[in-house]
Structure formats: structure tokens, C-alpha cells
Design a protein around this motif. Structure first.
Motif, PDB file in Angstrom:
ATOM      1  N   CYS A 156       0.716  -1.119   0.042  1.00 12.31           N
ATOM      2  CA  CYS A 156      -0.096   0.111   0.000  1.00 12.31           C
ATOM      3  C   CYS A 156       0.797   1.227  -0.067  1.00 12.31           C
ATOM      4  O   CYS A 156       0.451   2.273  -0.583  1.00 12.31           O
ATOM      5  CB  CYS A 156      -0.782  -0.092   1.167  1.00 12.31           C
ATOM      6  SG  CYS A 156      -2.340  -1.424   1.157  1.00 12.31           S
ATOM      7  N   GLU A 157       1.957   1.162   0.855  1.00 13.09           N
ATOM      8  CA  GLU A 157       2.855   2.452   0.708  1.00 13.09           C
ATOM      9  C   GLU A 157       3.360   2.447  -0.612  1.00 13.09           C
ATOM     10  O   GLU A 157       3.393   3.922  -1.162  1.00 13.09           O
ATOM     11  CB  GLU A 157       3.931   2.096   1.707  1.00 13.09           C
ATOM     12  CG  GLU A 157       4.586   3.348   2.057  1.00 13.09           C
ATOM     13  CD  GLU A 157       3.611   4.298   3.227  1.00 13.09           C
ATOM     14  OE1 GLU A 157       3.812   5.646   3.193  1.00 13.09           O
ATOM     15  OE2 GLU A 157       2.785   3.571   3.925  1.00 13.09           O
ATOM     16  N   MET A 158       3.645   1.467  -1.143  1.00 12.97           N
ATOM     17  CA  MET A 158       4.349   1.787  -2.846  1.00 12.97           C
ATOM     18  C   MET A 158       3.092   2.263  -3.663  1.00 12.97           C
ATOM     19  O   MET A 158       3.568   3.083  -4.418  1.00 12.97           O
ATOM     20  CB  MET A 158       4.783   0.138  -3.378  1.00 12.97           C
ATOM     21  CG  MET A 158       6.295   0.132  -2.909  1.00 12.97           C
ATOM     22  SD  MET A 158       6.534  -1.592  -3.750  1.00 12.97           S
ATOM     23  CE  MET A 158       6.048  -2.673  -2.193  1.00 12.97           C
ATOM     24  N   ALA A 159       2.030   1.767  -3.445  1.00 16.66           N
ATOM     25  CA  ALA A 159       0.938   2.237  -4.293  1.00 16.66           C
ATOM     26  C   ALA A 159       0.714   3.763  -4.036  1.00 16.66           C
ATOM     27  O   ALA A 159       0.400   4.372  -4.990  1.00 16.66           O
ATOM     28  CB  ALA A 159      -0.333   1.596  -4.039  1.00 16.66           C
ATOM     29  N   GLN A 160       0.715   4.099  -2.690  1.00 21.15           N
ATOM     30  CA  GLN A 160       0.302   5.469  -2.589  1.00 21.15           C
ATOM     31  C   GLN A 160       1.589   6.470  -2.977  1.00 21.15           C
ATOM     32  O   GLN A 160       1.149   7.241  -3.878  1.00 21.15           O
ATOM     33  CB  GLN A 160       0.478   5.701  -0.925  1.00 21.15           C
ATOM     34  CG  GLN A 160       0.729   6.965  -0.542  1.00 21.15           C
ATOM     35  CD  GLN A 160      -0.674   7.886  -0.413  1.00 21.15           C
ATOM     36  OE1 GLN A 160      -1.627   7.120  -0.831  1.00 21.15           O
ATOM     37  NE2 GLN A 160      -0.460   8.979  -0.347  1.00 21.15           N
ATOM     38  N   VAL A 161       2.553   6.027  -3.113  1.00 22.09           N
ATOM     39  CA  VAL A 161       3.887   6.919  -3.914  1.00 22.09           C
ATOM     40  C   VAL A 161       3.753   6.668  -5.143  1.00 22.09           C
ATOM     41  O   VAL A 161       3.889   7.820  -5.904  1.00 22.09           O
ATOM     42  CB  VAL A 161       5.150   6.483  -3.374  1.00 22.09           C
ATOM     43  CG1 VAL A 161       6.408   7.269  -4.039  1.00 22.09           C
ATOM     44  CG2 VAL A 161       5.326   6.611  -1.873  1.00 22.09           C
TER      45      VAL A 161
END
Length: 336
Positions: A156-161
Motif C-alpha cells: 500500500c505504501e508503494m501504491a500511495q507513492v
């Protein structure tokens, strides 16, 4: 293989894909079994196995479906979260953790939205809403669940960025899809006897999906599809979370290039989150999508243009993202 236009947009529309390569032997003859391909009785049987998982609060449905482009919906989201004291408290704990490094403590849900944005707040709260359904008393099983939670948090952190860096349309939908794509794996991990879970504990997504299909008849992603239907989530949300899994066995097909792109990104972030959590991938700095030879990424590499893969790889290797993921890996995912 569908035409490149199914996944290419803007300047990529006429960019050639990578030179065709033979399908890896591990993928020859393999296909993802969809829940809808099973007889009705078999689908009902699988659903009944996971029906003892506590149904999430209605907040989860709102978090998954809310339109983040509407100011009225944003205000409604703040109101809904504030009405759930446990979720609101966990959100504030997460926002005030070292991961975000805020100079001024955040004291309300509205402030959290101001500092982090709607997309990030929604993803955090959606995760905690799901956690309420998967709490475990047995340390061994909780440790297994923790690994899945960490995978989802990193993804999710990757997707956010990535959605921000690459200007992907509807970033909130991508974040929700990435998180909900792990629902089936959480359900399988929480309910399957530990002696049987050993067979599904494979280092790669293909191996795990194959083992899950042998054990259950479908992979964990399709278990998630059936569970979300049982929870009455809207079908478009379910499709966004589950259709991305098709990238393992074939390129995702969509007449909408934007949707095809978000499905590809959802799949990529989920797989990389799993690899980082397991230690199979030391860091994103060592990732080269153009030369990645895992069968898990074969169709993704063959269907996306080299220019797009290069841009995605550059976004993944950004120092700020690596630092953020490093802090997340060294902290407790439950409190960020």
C-alpha cells in the motif's frame, strides 16, 4: 496476448513491448481458476469455510467505496471514522508515529486528513477495519498473519507513492484495491489448519497460487472475491481488488487503458510487498523490472512497454520511497 494498447497510454501508445520471450516452463499449462468457473455448490462450500471470520463493521464498506474527489464525501469520511473510536484512535497513533515524522502532533481525524491526505487516511483506516476481523490469540498463527499484514502495508505504501509520482488516475481506488487484494490470503491464513498452511508457504506467488488451488480449488485471491461478495461489497470494488491477479497467468484485458494500467500497478505493488516482507527482495534499489526473470512478472514485462517499465522502476527506486519502506519494515505495522 491482447494488443499493447490494452495497457499503454499517452506516449506509450506506439512503443514496442519487450522482444517476445518463451513462456517460462513453470507457467506452461497453468491458469488462474476463477471462483465463477466453479459449480455453485463448490462456491457455497468455500464461502462457508470462511464464514466464521467476523464480518467487518459497515465502516469498511464506506472506506472501500467513498469517492475521494468529492469534498462532501471527504467530510463524510471524517465523520464516519470519528464515529468509530477504536479505528480513529489507531489512525491517530499511526499518524503520530515516527514513520511520518510530523513536527506537530495530530489530535483529530480532520487534522490527519489535512496532513496525510484522504487517500492515505482511508488506506490506514481500511487496514485497521480489516484487522478487527482477523485478530488471533494463538501466537504462531498471529505471526503468520503479521507477515501478510506487513506485505500489505508495504504494498500500500508503494501504491500511495507510485500513484502520486506517475499521476495515476483515481489513486484512492488503487490503494484500496491493493489492500483488499490481500483479503483472501488473510482468510486462508486465519482459518486453514497450520499443517496444511505449510504446503502453501511458497517463496513465489505462482508457487503459492498453485498450492492454494490444489488445496482449496481456487487461489486465495478468489477466496477473497467470494468473501467480499458474502460481505456485500460492491462488485466494481471486488473486481478492482481481484482481477489484478490475472496478470500471473495472462495480461489483464480491458477496453479501458486506465483500468488496465491500475490493474497492472495493483499486481506489481502486491507482489513486491510480499517479496520485501519475506526478505526475497532486499530492497527496491536492487530491482530491475526490465530484466526481472521471475515467472510472477513475465506477463507484466511482456505486455508493458520498456519505457513504461523504466518509469515505474525509477519511481520504485526513489530514495524517499526506500527510506519510507525501511522505516515501515523496522516498525510495528499495527501502529506504523
Amino acid at each position: 496476448m491482447p494488443p499493447l494498447e490494452a495497457v499503454a497510454t499517452d506516449g506509450d501508445a506506439h512503443a514496442p513491448p519487450l522482444l517476445p520471450e518463451p513462456v517460462p516452463q513453470a507457467l506452461v499449462g497453468f491458469c488462474v481458476v476463477h471462483a465463477d468457473q466453479l459449480p455453485l455448490e463448490r462456491r457455497a462450500s468455500i464461502t462457508s469455510v470462511f464464514r466464521n471470520i467476523p464480518r467487518p463493521s459497515r465502516l469498511m464498506q464506506h472506506l472501500a467505496a467513498v469517492d475521494l474527489l468529492s469534498e462532501a464525501s471527504a467530510a463524510r469520511l471524517v465523520e464516519l471514522i470519528a464515529a468509530e473510536p477504536v479505528i480513529a484512535g489507531k489512525l491517530l497513533s499511526a499518524v503520530n508515529s515516527p514513520l511520518y515524522g510530523l513536527q506537530t502532533p495530530v489530535a483529530s481525524v480532520a487534522q490527519a486528513v489535512t496532513f496525510l491526505g484522504l487517500t492515505q487516511v482511508r488506506t490506514i483506516c481500511l487496514r485497521y477495519a480489516l484487522m478487527q476481523s482477523f485478530a488471533q490469540e494463538a501466537p504462531e498463527r498471529q505471526a503468520m498473519l503479521d507477515r501478510v499484514w506487513q506485505s500489505s502495508a508495504l504494498a500500500c505504501e508503494m501504491a500511495q507513492v507510485m500513484t502520486h509520482t506517475l499521476s495515476i488516475r483515481d489513486p484512492g481506488a488503487v490503494g484500496s484495491a491493493v489492500l483488499l487484494s490481500f483479503l483472501g490470503r488473510l482468510a486462508v491464513t486465519a482459518t486453514t489448519p497450520t499443517r496444511l498452511l505449510t504446503a502453501t508457504d511458497q517463496p513465489d506467488h505462482l508457487g503459492r497460487t498453485r498450492a492454494e488451488q490444489d488445496l482449496l480449488g481456487v487461489g486465495s485471491c478468489e477466496v477473497g472475491r467470494l468473501l467480499m461478495r458474502d460481505w456485500d461489497l460492491p462488485e466494481p470494488i471486488i473486481a478492482s481488488a481481484c482481477d489484478a491477479a490475472d496478470w500471473l497467468a495472462q495480461p489483464a484485458v480491458s477496453s479501458d487503458p486506465g483500468r488496465a494500467e491500475t490493474l497492472a500497478l495493483t499486481y506489481l505493488c502486491a507482489r513486491l510487498g510480499e517479496r520485501l516482507a519475506s526478505g526475497a527482495l532486499p530492497s527496491l534499489q536492487s530491482l530491475d523490472l526490465l530484466s526481472e526473470d521471475s515467472a510472477d512478472f513475465f506477463h507484466l514485462r511482456q505486455s508493458l512497454s520498456p519505457s513504461r517499465l523504466t518509469r515505474w522502476a525509477a519511481a520504485l527506486r526513489a530514495p524517499a520511497l526506500s527510506a519510507r519502506l525501511g522505516r515501515l519494515q523496522s516498525a510495528s505495522f499495527r501502529g506504523y
